[in-house]
Design an enzyme around this catalytic site. Structure first.
Site, PDB file in Angstrom:
ATOM      1  N   HIS A 307     -16.587 -18.087  21.861  1.00 14.62           N
ATOM      2  CA  HIS A 307     -16.759 -19.222  20.954  1.00 14.62           C
ATOM      3  C   HIS A 307     -15.400 -19.850  20.700  1.00 14.62           C
ATOM      4  CE1 HIS A 307     -17.947 -21.604  17.472  1.00 14.62           C
ATOM      5  NE2 HIS A 307     -19.191 -21.440  17.893  1.00 14.62           N
ATOM      6  N   ASP A 364     -26.153 -18.146  20.476  1.00 14.29           N
ATOM      7  CA  ASP A 364     -27.127 -18.341  21.562  1.00 14.29           C
ATOM      8  C   ASP A 364     -27.519 -17.044  22.267  1.00 14.29           C
ATOM      9  OD1 ASP A 364     -25.290 -21.258  22.063  1.00 14.29           O
ATOM     10  OD2 ASP A 364     -27.387 -21.202  21.438  1.00 14.29           O
TER      11      ASP A 364
HETATM   12  C1  SDX Z   1     -22.311 -23.161  20.853  1.00 13.63           C
HETATM   13  O1  SDX Z   1     -18.435 -25.220  18.631  1.00 13.63           O
HETATM   14  C2  SDX Z   1     -19.517 -24.750  18.084  1.00 13.63           C
HETATM   15  O2  SDX Z   1     -19.580 -24.526  16.911  1.00 13.63           O
HETATM   16  C3  SDX Z   1     -20.660 -24.529  19.038  1.00 13.63           C
HETATM   17  C4  SDX Z   1     -21.876 -23.817  18.455  1.00 13.63           C
HETATM   18  C5  SDX Z   1     -22.568 -24.639  17.407  1.00 13.63           C
HETATM   19  O3  SDX Z   1     -23.229 -24.036  16.550  1.00 13.63           O
HETATM   20  O4  SDX Z   1     -22.513 -25.889  17.503  1.00 13.63           O
HETATM   21  O5  SDX Z   1     -21.492 -22.576  17.909  1.00 13.63           O
HETATM   22  C6  SDX Z   1     -22.917 -23.571  19.552  1.00 13.63           C
HETATM   23  O6  SDX Z   1     -22.021 -24.014  21.652  1.00 13.63           O
HETATM   24  C7  SDX Z   1     -22.017 -21.706  21.093  1.00 13.63           C
HETATM   25  C8  SDX Z   1     -21.305 -21.451  22.465  1.00 13.63           C
HETATM   26  C9  SDX Z   1     -22.422 -21.392  23.527  1.00 13.63           C
HETATM   27  N1  SDX Z   1     -21.790 -21.347  24.877  1.00 13.63           N
HETATM   28  C10 SDX Z   1     -21.837 -20.220  25.625  1.00 13.63           C
HETATM   29  O7  SDX Z   1     -22.301 -19.152  25.233  1.00 13.63           O
HETATM   30  C11 SDX Z   1     -21.271 -20.402  27.033  1.00 13.63           C
HETATM   31  C12 SDX Z   1     -20.366 -19.217  27.398  1.00 13.63           C
HETATM   32  N2  SDX Z   1     -19.116 -19.312  26.607  1.00 13.63           N
HETATM   33  C13 SDX Z   1     -18.075 -20.102  27.073  1.00 13.63           C
HETATM   34  O8  SDX Z   1     -18.183 -20.901  28.147  1.00 13.63           O
HETATM   35  C14 SDX Z   1     -16.874 -20.262  26.157  1.00 13.63           C
HETATM   36  O9  SDX Z   1     -16.681 -19.082  25.499  1.00 13.63           O
HETATM   37  C15 SDX Z   1     -16.956 -21.400  25.176  1.00 13.63           C
HETATM   38  C16 SDX Z   1     -17.258 -22.697  25.870  1.00 13.63           C
HETATM   39  C17 SDX Z   1     -18.015 -21.135  24.171  1.00 13.63           C
HETATM   40  C18 SDX Z   1     -15.618 -21.499  24.462  1.00 13.63           C
HETATM   41  O10 SDX Z   1     -14.701 -21.893  25.402  1.00 13.63           O
HETATM   42  P1  SDX Z   1     -13.159 -22.129  25.002  1.00 13.63           P
HETATM   43  O11 SDX Z   1     -12.926 -21.983  23.550  1.00 13.63           O
HETATM   44  O12 SDX Z   1     -12.727 -23.391  25.657  1.00 13.63           O
HETATM   45  O13 SDX Z   1     -12.456 -20.881  25.651  1.00 13.63           O
HETATM   46  P2  SDX Z   1     -12.010 -20.790  27.156  1.00 13.63           P
HETATM   47  O14 SDX Z   1     -13.082 -21.338  28.039  1.00 13.63           O
HETATM   48  O15 SDX Z   1     -10.657 -21.367  27.247  1.00 13.63           O
HETATM   49  O16 SDX Z   1     -11.990 -19.207  27.360  1.00 13.63           O
HETATM   50  C19 SDX Z   1     -10.846 -18.441  27.002  1.00 13.63           C
HETATM   51  C20 SDX Z   1     -10.813 -17.280  27.994  1.00 13.63           C
HETATM   52  C21 SDX Z   1     -10.794 -17.757  29.444  1.00 13.63           C
HETATM   53  O17 SDX Z   1     -10.190 -16.725  30.204  1.00 13.63           O
HETATM   54  P3  SDX Z   1      -8.589 -16.907  30.606  1.00 13.63           P
HETATM   55  O18 SDX Z   1      -8.460 -18.242  31.322  1.00 13.63           O
HETATM   56  O19 SDX Z   1      -7.824 -16.875  29.292  1.00 13.63           O
HETATM   57  O20 SDX Z   1      -8.292 -15.712  31.486  1.00 13.63           O
HETATM   58  O21 SDX Z   1     -12.018 -16.497  27.854  1.00 13.63           O
HETATM   59  C22 SDX Z   1     -12.756 -16.552  29.072  1.00 13.63           C
HETATM   60  C23 SDX Z   1     -12.253 -17.766  29.835  1.00 13.63           C
HETATM   61  O22 SDX Z   1     -12.449 -17.601  31.234  1.00 13.63           O
HETATM   62  N3  SDX Z   1     -14.157 -16.705  28.677  1.00 13.63           N
HETATM   63  C24 SDX Z   1     -15.183 -16.072  29.253  1.00 13.63           C
HETATM   64  C25 SDX Z   1     -16.325 -16.468  28.536  1.00 13.63           C
HETATM   65  N4  SDX Z   1     -15.963 -17.334  27.580  1.00 13.63           N
HETATM   66  C26 SDX Z   1     -14.628 -17.479  27.678  1.00 13.63           C
HETATM   67  N5  SDX Z   1     -15.229 -15.199  30.303  1.00 13.63           N
HETATM   68  C27 SDX Z   1     -16.480 -14.735  30.618  1.00 13.63           C
HETATM   69  N6  SDX Z   1     -17.628 -15.065  29.972  1.00 13.63           N
HETATM   70  C28 SDX Z   1     -17.580 -15.925  28.929  1.00 13.63           C
HETATM   71  N7  SDX Z   1     -18.707 -16.264  28.290  1.00 13.63           N
END
Ligand code: SDX
Length: 428
Positions: A307, A364
């Protein structure tokens, strides 16, 4: 707070005001930066940038706190109802008994939608994703209610648009679902409460009696409360920026629905179930998929994990996980993918990759398991998120308009070609 931040640029020191919120959050007000230095800031994804000040929702990602207008999400999920929470978010206070009854009565008596919407539905192929249909139907309200086009005309008209939207979106969502499966649409039953009416429109079929199970209606009401607002997330920011151009409420919400659809945002609840079903079909080897999630060369992500703000637990996920156990037990449903989800969570919470990146289950991760148990098809999961988030979008749009916020227009750093002479085609 009179404190200021100092910035030294090209040997010149400038002072920028510091803004402090009621929960002691601090921000540097950079509204004078470009004028006094010629510099702008840049922050892809706005990870460190506040777009506004808001009194609606407070969340603390480190402590796992979420409050709507100061009330904890735990209290509201346990003691309130979705329409009561909608009133709180939109008007700022919990309604007293007469206010709540009047609000419920108004919502109930706006649930019918124009018959011509059936013609719009007929234009969609029956396999259309309900989110695309719903966004179009919400946008079509601008045609049925042209007086809503100018949000500056009257506060009463805006309030009527708010109630029409809250009332009609369950009907439009249910009709989008019936269109997807080729079933006849059901009309609202004004004798039922918000969630029971939605369930009946979704699942009743001609010539069969349909009785709403209170366990399911109550579970749905709790899920909608948990999704009702979440400060400046992607779709809410979309609603705000579209509304900042003085576009109508309906047009702004239609845009928010499209933003929520993405699998990184509200579309994640559908992606989580599809991921869990894929793991189940592949033999249930959760460790294999954990390794894929950690592999930078693999596009697979553990959907429902991570998140932007919560770097500890998502309080909504905690509540939903318990509700999933309760609902499945009460309904006598034994869903093997719940066990796969729990297995993934146990491993991830101990795995250094997830621990170092502070990746925890988000709202989610478990919500889809309840939706499945109560009979909501996967394609409708993000529509359910839309129903929940609608009062939050409305409240944020209303606050932005009442605060007379300027049109949203971010700056950029240009990285393209410098000036070059035009060459005729024979010169190229
Ligand atoms: C919602 O913003 C809100 O409030 C949203 C929400 C709401 O109520 O409106 O809460 C609802 O959207 C919840 C999130 C639902 N999405 C998912 O579950 C999709 C999976 N999660 C991600 O794609 C990710 O965690 C995000 C999009 C939610 C957050 O992304 P960020 O903050 O941009 O973080 P990032 O992508 O930069 O990740 C940081 C690191 C990265 O690794 P490094 O490059 O540092 O090595 O964490 C890793 C990412 O690769 N990472 C994951 C991961 N999520 C982040 N690795 C594996 N699986 C994951 N799910």
């Amino acid at each position: 707070m009179s404190e200021k931040a100092q910035l030294i640029i090209e040997g010149k020191t400038i002072e920028l005001p510091i803004v402090m919120g009621t929960e002691n959050e601090k921000a540097i007000d950079i509204s004078s930066l470009r004028g006094s230095t010629g510099y702008i800031t840049i922050d892809p994804g706005y990870k460190n940038t506040g777009a506004t000040s808001s009194a609606i929702t407070f969340l603390d990602g480190e402590k796992g706190i979420l409050r709507y207008r100061g009330y904890s999400i735990e209290d509201l999920a346990e003691k309130s109802s979705f329409l009561e929470v909608s009133y709180l978010l939109i008007y700022g206070e919990l309604p007293n008994k007469p206010e709540l009854e009047a609000f419920q009565k108004e919502i109930t008596h706006h649930t019918l939608i124009h018959e011509d919407i059936k013609n719009i539905l007929e234009g969609f192929p029956s396999n259309s994703h309900p989110m695309g249909v719903l966004s179009s139907l919400v946008s079509s309200l601008t045609a049925f209610y042209p007086e809503s086009l100018d949000p500056n005309r009257s506060a009463d008209e805006v309030d009527l648009s708010i109630k029409r939207l809250l009332a009609k979106i369950p009907t439009m969502a249910a009709w989008a679902f019936k269109n997807e499966i080729g079933h006849p649409a059901n009309y609202p039953d004004n004798a039922l409460n918000y969630c029971s009416n939605f369930l009946k429109m979704m699942f009743s079929v001609p010539s069969e009696k349909y009785d709403v199970d209170p366990v399911i209606a109550n579970a749905l009401d709790k899920l909608l409360i948990l999704h009702a607002d979440h400060e400046q997330n992607c779709s809410t920011s979309t609603v705000r920026i579209v509304g900042s151009s003085h576009a109508s409420l309906y047009a702004s919400i239609a845009a928010g629905i499209s933003a929520l659809w993405g699998p990184l945002h509200g579309g994640a609840n559908q992606s989580v179930i599809e991921m869990l079903e894929g793991i189940q079909a592949d033999g249930g080897d959760v460790k294999k998929y954990m390794d894929k999630a950690k592999d930078k060369n693999d596009s697979f992500r553990l959907m429902g994990f991570g998140h932007r703000v919560y770097k500890n637990f998502d309080p909504r996920a905690t509540i939903i996980k318990k509700a999933a156990d309760d609902v499945l037990e009460k309904l006598g449903v034994n869903d093997p993918i719940l066990e796969i989800a729990k297995g993934l969570e146990v491993i991830a919470l101990k795995d250094p990759y997830f621990v170092e990146r502070k990746l925890y289950p988000n709202v989610d991760f478990y919500s889809g398991i309840i939706y499945r148990a109560i009979g909501i098809p996967t394609s409708m999961f993000t529509v359910m998120f839309t129903l929940g988030r609608l009062p939050g979008w409305i409240a944020q749009w209303k606050e932005m308009r009442e605060n007379k916020e300027p049109i949203g227009r971010p700056r950029q750093v240009y990285t393209g070609n410098n000036l070059r002479r035009f060459k005729t085609v024979s010169e190229r």
